[in-house]
Design a protein around this motif. Sequence first.
Motif, short mmCIF file in Angstrom:
data_model
loop_
_atom_site.label_atom_id
_atom_site.label_comp_id
_atom_site.label_asym_id
_atom_site.label_seq_id
_atom_site.Cartn_x
_atom_site.Cartn_y
_atom_site.Cartn_z
N ARG A 1 0.84 -1.21 0.00
CA ARG A 1 0.00 0.00 0.00
C ARG A 1 0.88 1.26 0.00
O ARG A 1 0.74 2.12 -0.86
N GLN B 1 1.53 3.60 -3.29
CA GLN B 1 1.03 4.98 -3.26
C GLN B 1 2.16 5.97 -3.44
O GLN B 1 1.99 7.03 -4.06
N GLU C 1 4.89 9.82 -7.25
CA GLU C 1 5.99 10.28 -8.09
C GLU C 1 5.52 10.47 -9.53
O GLU C 1 5.86 11.45 -10.19
N LYS D 1 -4.48 5.38 -3.54
CA LYS D 1 -4.32 6.82 -3.38
C LYS D 1 -2.96 7.26 -3.94
O LYS D 1 -2.08 6.44 -4.21
N TYR D 2 -2.81 8.56 -4.07
CA TYR D 2 -1.50 9.20 -4.29
C TYR D 2 -1.55 10.50 -3.52
O TYR D 2 -2.62 10.93 -3.07
N ALA E 1 8.93 16.20 1.15
CA ALA E 1 9.21 14.83 0.73
C ALA E 1 10.53 14.34 1.36
O ALA E 1 10.61 13.22 1.85
N GLN F 1 11.20 11.24 3.73
CA GLN F 1 11.88 10.11 3.11
C GLN F 1 13.25 9.80 3.71
O GLN F 1 13.71 8.65 3.58
N TYR G 1 12.95 -1.17 -0.15
CA TYR G 1 12.39 0.19 -0.04
C TYR G 1 13.46 1.12 0.55
O TYR G 1 13.70 2.22 0.02
N MET H 1 -0.21 19.26 4.68
CA MET H 1 -1.13 18.11 4.59
C MET H 1 -0.43 16.86 4.06
O MET H 1 -0.92 15.75 4.25
N GLY I 1 0.06 13.74 6.23
CA GLY I 1 -1.05 12.86 6.62
C GLY I 1 -1.81 13.39 7.81
O GLY I 1 -1.48 14.44 8.36
N SER J 1 -4.44 8.73 12.51
CA SER J 1 -3.63 7.94 11.58
C SER J 1 -3.90 6.46 11.81
O SER J 1 -3.47 5.88 12.81
N HIS K 1 -2.84 3.76 10.25
CA HIS K 1 -1.77 2.77 10.15
C HIS K 1 -0.56 3.12 11.00
O HIS K 1 0.37 2.34 11.10
N ASN L 1 3.39 11.05 11.84
CA ASN L 1 2.99 12.14 10.92
C ASN L 1 3.19 13.50 11.57
O ASN L 1 3.75 14.42 10.95
N1 FAQ Z 1 -2.37 12.24 0.50
O1 FAQ Z 1 -2.84 5.98 8.53
P1 FAQ Z 1 -2.20 7.08 7.76
C1 FAQ Z 1 6.79 12.75 -3.70
C2 FAQ Z 1 -3.95 8.39 3.50
S1 FAQ Z 1 6.40 12.95 -2.04
C3 FAQ Z 1 -3.15 11.19 0.20
O2 FAQ Z 1 -1.45 8.11 8.52
P2 FAQ Z 1 0.24 6.08 6.56
C4 FAQ Z 1 8.04 13.41 -4.22
C5 FAQ Z 1 -3.17 7.13 3.78
O3 FAQ Z 1 -2.64 6.58 2.60
C6 FAQ Z 1 4.72 12.36 -1.79
N2 FAQ Z 1 -3.46 10.23 1.09
O4 FAQ Z 1 -1.32 6.45 6.58
C7 FAQ Z 1 7.76 14.42 -5.27
C8 FAQ Z 1 -4.23 6.27 4.42
O5 FAQ Z 1 -5.13 5.77 3.41
P3 FAQ Z 1 -5.16 4.18 2.96
C9 FAQ Z 1 4.61 10.87 -1.63
C10 FAQ Z 1 -2.95 10.34 2.32
O6 FAQ Z 1 0.50 5.35 5.29
C11 FAQ Z 1 7.94 15.76 -5.03
C12 FAQ Z 1 -5.05 7.28 5.21
O7 FAQ Z 1 -4.82 8.54 4.59
N3 FAQ Z 1 5.35 10.40 -0.50
O8 FAQ Z 1 6.04 12.12 -4.33
C13 FAQ Z 1 -2.11 11.39 2.70
O9 FAQ Z 1 0.65 5.43 7.83
C14 FAQ Z 1 7.67 16.72 -5.99
C15 FAQ Z 1 -4.68 7.32 6.69
O10 FAQ Z 1 -3.34 7.83 6.89
C16 FAQ Z 1 5.06 9.22 0.11
O11 FAQ Z 1 4.16 8.52 -0.29
C17 FAQ Z 1 -1.83 12.38 1.73
N4 FAQ Z 1 -1.05 13.45 2.00
O12 FAQ Z 1 0.96 7.51 6.50
C18 FAQ Z 1 7.33 14.05 -6.55
C19 FAQ Z 1 5.96 8.84 1.25
N5 FAQ Z 1 -1.75 11.22 3.99
O13 FAQ Z 1 -3.79 3.89 2.40
C20 FAQ Z 1 7.04 15.00 -7.51
C21 FAQ Z 1 5.69 7.47 1.79
C22 FAQ Z 1 -2.35 10.09 4.41
O14 FAQ Z 1 -5.45 3.39 4.19
C23 FAQ Z 1 7.21 16.34 -7.22
N6 FAQ Z 1 4.45 7.39 2.50
N7 FAQ Z 1 -3.08 9.57 3.42
O15 FAQ Z 1 -6.23 4.10 1.92
C24 FAQ Z 1 4.31 7.67 3.85
O16 FAQ Z 1 5.25 8.05 4.52
C25 FAQ Z 1 2.96 7.45 4.48
O17 FAQ Z 1 2.21 6.63 3.61
C26 FAQ Z 1 2.18 8.76 4.80
C27 FAQ Z 1 0.80 8.37 5.39
C28 FAQ Z 1 2.93 9.58 5.81
C29 FAQ Z 1 1.93 9.58 3.53
#
Ligand code: FAQ
Length: 311
Positions: free
Chosen positions: A35, A39, A44, A105-106, A131, A135, A146, A195, A198, A204, A206, A220
């Motif tokens: 997941r 996402q 990206e 999601k994204y 980011a 990261q 990862y 935002m 998260g 939160s 997860h 978060n």
């Molecule tokens: N947007 O229980 P939690 C980049 C969802 S940087 C949408 O706290 P978790 C670089 C979450 O998925 C951006 N959805 O979840 C770049 C969950 O829904 P689900 C990407 C969000 O996973 C820069 C629900 O809410 N970076 O791309 C968001 O423990 C410039 C409950 O939330 C990453 O993905 C949100 N903001 O923590 C590219 C980093 N926040 O899945 C181009 C890795 C939360 O149950 C240009 N990911 N949700 O349906 C993470 O660190 C974590 O997944 C979090 C969320 C911190 C994003």
Amino acid sequence: EDEAFLAAFQARIDAEEKIEPNDPMPEGYRKTLVRQIGQHAHSEIVGMLPEGNWITRAPSLRRKAALLAKVQDEGGHGLYLYSAAETLGVSREQMTEELLSGKAKYSSIFNYPTLTWADIGAIGWLVDGAAIMNQIPLCRCSYGPYARAMIRVCKEESFHQRQGYEIMMTLARGTPEQKEMAQDALNRWWWPSLMMFGPHDSDSQHGDQSMKWKIKRFTNDELRQKFVDATVPQGEYLGLSFPDPDLRWNEERGSYDFGEIDWDEFWRVVKGGGPMNRERIVARRKAWEDGQWVREAALAHAEKRRARREA
Ligand code: FAQ
């Protein structure tokens, strides 16, 4: 999954061992990673769109070359991340279908429009800044593929952040109109950047389990606070102001206090109701459909080579 297995797995995590693709792992651990990494990969790839919008309109050849390289890096990050997710037994096709159907999601941040050139500066400074904050700890994620992907990704993100901040610096020191453009971009991107981290820890879903499994190393709210503390002095150096009347240094905490995020807006955007959600998915669907013949041709070519080798 019996308790002895879960306890033995947790003991490996607690000992800071990396978990590798063929290691036994709880189903929940695998699912959480699929997941999150999926996402992250989608973010990206969708994240290429708001900036891609400005490549043909960059104000100089030098700006264009840097932006083009940045957007290409994002495509590369998406591919590393899809590959990392594939080590967990999910296919790229499956992940893409989930993105296009709205199941996966994204990041919410990519559902806002890029209205002026200053937005390219603000995205590099704030979005890539956020980011990186998120990261860097993922380089120590318990899942080996990862964590390793994140090392290179973070190096490239830090170049992206510098690129954005330098655009902001140029605009902030430019004509009154340029400074106003920079301020307007900061006004529009500040809250959506917060935002990205998260929901509050209390909401939160997860968070706790991911911390226990050392997928996440900070919560978060912890990362959001670190981001605010690092970014406010950078904004002050630019001579710009933040669109938050409650933002002030708290001497006692040694951190900035800041106002409440509009969580209704956050969930609306996450659930598909942001200003650009529809356009983003339409663009990704078109790219997937336009690429169909390439995938078919590559498969046919591979099949021909295999047949020739066997003949
Ligand atoms: N947007 O229980 P939690 C980049 C969802 S940087 C949408 O706290 P978790 C670089 C979450 O998925 C951006 N959805 O979840 C770049 C969950 O829904 P689900 C990407 C969000 O996973 C820069 C629900 O809410 N970076 O791309 C968001 O423990 C410039 C409950 O939330 C990453 O993905 C949100 N903001 O923590 C590219 C980093 N926040 O899945 C181009 C890795 C939360 O149950 C240009 N990911 N949700 O349906 C993470 O660190 C974590 O997944 C979090 C969320 C911190 C994003």
